[in-house]
Design an enzyme around this catalytic site. Structure first.
Site, PDB file in Angstrom:
ATOM      1  N   CYS A   2       0.870  -1.174   0.000  1.00 30.30           N
ATOM      2  CA  CYS A   2       0.000   0.000   0.000  1.00 30.30           C
ATOM      3  C   CYS A   2       0.904   1.220   0.000  1.00 30.30           C
ATOM      4  O   CYS A   2       1.645   1.455   0.962  1.00 30.30           O
ATOM      5  CB  CYS A   2      -0.915   0.006   1.221  1.00 30.30           C
ATOM      6  SG  CYS A   2      -2.001   1.457   1.288  1.00 30.30           S
ATOM      7  N   GLU A 104      -3.766   1.223  -6.038  1.00 27.94           N
ATOM      8  CA  GLU A 104      -2.769   0.249  -6.478  1.00 27.94           C
ATOM      9  C   GLU A 104      -2.527   0.495  -7.960  1.00 27.94           C
ATOM     10  O   GLU A 104      -3.397   1.016  -8.665  1.00 27.94           O
ATOM     11  CB  GLU A 104      -3.243  -1.188  -6.247  1.00 27.94           C
ATOM     12  CG  GLU A 104      -3.325  -1.620  -4.792  1.00 27.94           C
ATOM     13  CD  GLU A 104      -1.969  -1.720  -4.104  1.00 27.94           C
ATOM     14  OE1 GLU A 104      -0.925  -1.481  -4.770  1.00 27.94           O
ATOM     15  OE2 GLU A 104      -1.955  -2.019  -2.899  1.00 27.94           O
TER      16      GLU A 104
END
Length: 214
Positions: A2, A104
């Protein structure tokens, strides 16, 4: 992993959602939170939850002053009880890191593009995190294998807690005892869509970061 996320939920909604006793910090909505920036976290002191701004990216205690190393923005769930940097924190310094979406980057051939991911109807949620206060308050986001619905985007994802597991994560229960009670991400409803490469630069911050891309 992340590497970017958002938190733009109104502050009063966050206070109610996370049962915050008081909020004595500055809060500004952000659509492109990046490593080394200040992030809104929650720690627990007995029965009271306290909101703090912390630097995103732990600095290991063994790192020498002035030594340049990438900040530890993520910690793998599978190894946090083994790695020395995280093992000393996993039972005593767990925190919530507040968010309402994350990014992402999906690889398709030679092209990589950003995807914005939210949970259910876009409500705020908490990443499981670890924190430390030396040399300054800082934190890291716990990651795990991605849910099957997100595997085509990236093979890792942040550990997103539920309200019940937030209480467990913030409790003094040893990590070894709560590990099997963490939420199953396969049961979550994730929404995701492609966004503009505008978000690629941490200097860009605003609603444009989460507008669906054509």
């Amino acid at each position: 992993m992340c590497g970017r996320f958002t938190l733009h939920t109104p502050i009063l909604d966050l206070v109610e959602r996370f049962s915050l006793h008081e909020l004595k910090i500055d809060y500004a909505p952000s659509y492109n939170i990046a490593p080394t920036q200040q992030v809104l976290t929650v720690i627990s002191n007995e029965e009271t939850r306290t909101a703090l701004n912390m630097r995103w990216g732990l600095v290991p205690p063994w790192q020498k002053p002035g030594q340049s190393r990438p900040p530890l923005i993520n910690a793998r769930l599978e190894t946090i009880a083994e790695k020395p940097t995280f093992r000393r924190l996993v039972n005593a310094k767990r925190c919530l890191i507040l968010a309402d979406g994350f990014f992402e980057w999906k690889q398709e051939g030679s092209v990589k593009y950003p995807v914005y991911i939210t949970v259910e109807q876009g409500q705020p949620f908490a990443f499981a995190g670890l924190w430390d206060n030396e040399p300054e308050p800082s934190c890291t986001i716990i990651t795990q294998e991605a849910a099957s619905s997100l595997q085509s985007i990236h093979h890792r994802m942040p550990l997103i807690l539920t309200p019940d597991s937030e209480k467990l994560w913030m409790s003094p229960i040893p990590f070894a005892q709560l590990r099997d009670s963490l939420p199953d991400q396969e049961k979550r409803v994730f929404n995701h869509y492609r966004v503009s490469t505008f978000v690629n630069s941490p200097r860009n911050n605003g609603p444009t970061c989460i507008v669906p891309s054509d």
